[in-house]
Design a protein around this motif. Structure first.
Motif, PDB file in Angstrom:
ATOM      1  N   VAL A  16       0.849  -1.203   0.000  1.00  0.00           N
ATOM      2  CA  VAL A  16       0.000   0.000   0.000  1.00  0.00           C
ATOM      3  C   VAL A  16       0.886   1.255   0.000  1.00  0.00           C
ATOM      4  O   VAL A  16       0.657   2.182  -0.782  1.00  0.00           O
ATOM      5  N   CYS A  66      -6.156   1.483  -0.237  1.00  0.00           N
ATOM      6  CA  CYS A  66      -6.336   0.935   1.106  1.00  0.00           C
ATOM      7  C   CYS A  66      -6.064  -0.557   1.091  1.00  0.00           C
ATOM      8  O   CYS A  66      -6.285  -1.227   0.078  1.00  0.00           O
ATOM      9  N   GLY A  67      -5.590  -1.070   2.218  1.00  0.00           N
ATOM     10  CA  GLY A  67      -5.353  -2.510   2.343  1.00  0.00           C
ATOM     11  C   GLY A  67      -6.335  -3.106   3.335  1.00  0.00           C
ATOM     12  O   GLY A  67      -6.708  -2.454   4.312  1.00  0.00           O
TER      13      GLY A  67
END
Ligand code: NAP
Length: 290
Positions: free
Chosen positions: A50, A63-64
């Motif tokens: 990310v 986003c992760g």
């Protein structure tokens, strides 16, 4: 070369983006200016990827989300989190997959290749299908494999308790055949909507694919790397199917090198596709798509 559709403000969710084909695919999504949510099982690797993607300064967010896709409980949590945090889904890419030389069962009772390569695709898609419908025109792209041609579905033995496991190859080929059958049945169910569903074979690609296995298997994979294509090349068809204008409206297809190809006869059997769907639905506690 393809014409990229306008991805501004769109949401793309991709699994298996911490390495290999998925990671290269994620870079294209960032360059396209879409919002990217990538799923990884390791917090450390996911955060690292990310951060790297954020440095590309794409127009969208990155986003992760952490999830062990082998576990149904985790996939349900992921779908809930995704819905609450993002609320929109334009492209879902089911890509995380693996082969395991040793047969092992997850604590939920599934053989792990089947759990990761089929159950996770099926569960994540059905759990988020309503969001895809709301965001339509939307796309689902499933990373399958040419190995589906060697596969058959062991209807009375999906977890390969009775049949020989053949160092993971029998299970892998079965799961990749399931990816194509799943794609075709879902395309059939989605025919009146603007949700398209396609499967992709990425080619033979230099990635971390064999990393879960013993030294000799990894060595064999390593020695064959000169014959494999790069991960950049390996991601091309996934990118084309997910982001191109040219793929707009195409559904129920199996793409290789950015072209539609005939899958194996076994993968075209719509009775088998429906049967696999019914079994998967009955084994997992999931919303019904009809
Ligand atoms: N490489 C090839 O030649 C080839 C050919 C045909 C099809 N494919 C298909 O391409 C897809 C991607 O594979 P790849 O070659 O890019 O392999 P890879 O480099 O090993 O990448 C696999 C990705 O899946 C993730 N993953 C594995 N198990 C997971 C789990 N339990 N929960 C969440 N994520 C998990 C990995 O995360 P970690 O970083 O945590 O390991 C990684 O991000 C697979 O579906 C594979 O079957 C590959």
């Amino acid at each position: 070369m393809f014409t990229q559709r306008n991805m501004s403000g769109k949401f793309v969710l991709v699994t298996g983006a911490t390495r290999g084909i998925g990671r290269r695919f994620a870079e294209h999504v960032v360059n396209a200016g879409a919002n990217l949510v990538l799923v990884g099982r390791s917090e450390e690797r996911t955060t690292r990827v990310v951060s790297r993607l954020l440095k590309m300064n794409g127009a969208g967010m990155v986003c992760g989300e952490i999830c062990d896709l082998m576990l149904q409980s985790d996939v349900h949590d992921l779908a809930d989190r995704y819905r609450n945090r993002y609320g929109r889904l334009d492209v879902l890419v089911n890509n995380a997959g693996a082969i395991f030389k040793q047969r092992k069962i997850t604590h939920e009772g599934y053989e792990r290749t089947w759990a990761l390569n089929h159950n996770a695709y099926f569960a994540l898609t059905t759990l988020l299908y309503d969001l895809l419908l709301q965001s339509a025109p939307s796309r689902i792209v499933n990373t399958a494999s040419v190995s589906h041609r060697m596969g058959r579905i062991y209807w009375d033995d999906l977890q390969l308790r009775k049949h020989r496991y053949l160092w993971g190859w029998r299970s892998y080929a079965q799961s990749k055949l399931a990816n194509v059958l799943f794609t075709r049945h879902l395309a059939h169910l989605s025919r009146k909507s603007q949700v398209t569903v396609n499967a992709v074979h990425p080619g033979w690609v230099r990635t971390g694919f064999s990393k879960n296995n013993d030294f000799l298997t990894r060595l064999g994979w390593f020695l064959s790397t000169p014959m494999q294509r790069s991960d950049v090349k390996g991601a091309e068809t996934l990118v084309w199917a997910s982001l191109s204008e040219e793929a707009e409206g195409l559904t129920g297809q199996y793409f290789v090198n950015c072209k539609s190809r005939e899958p194996a006869n076994r993968a075209k059997h719509m009775g088998d596709a429906a049967r696999l769907w019914e079994i998967s639905e009955s084994l997992m506690d999931l919303p019904i798509i009809s």
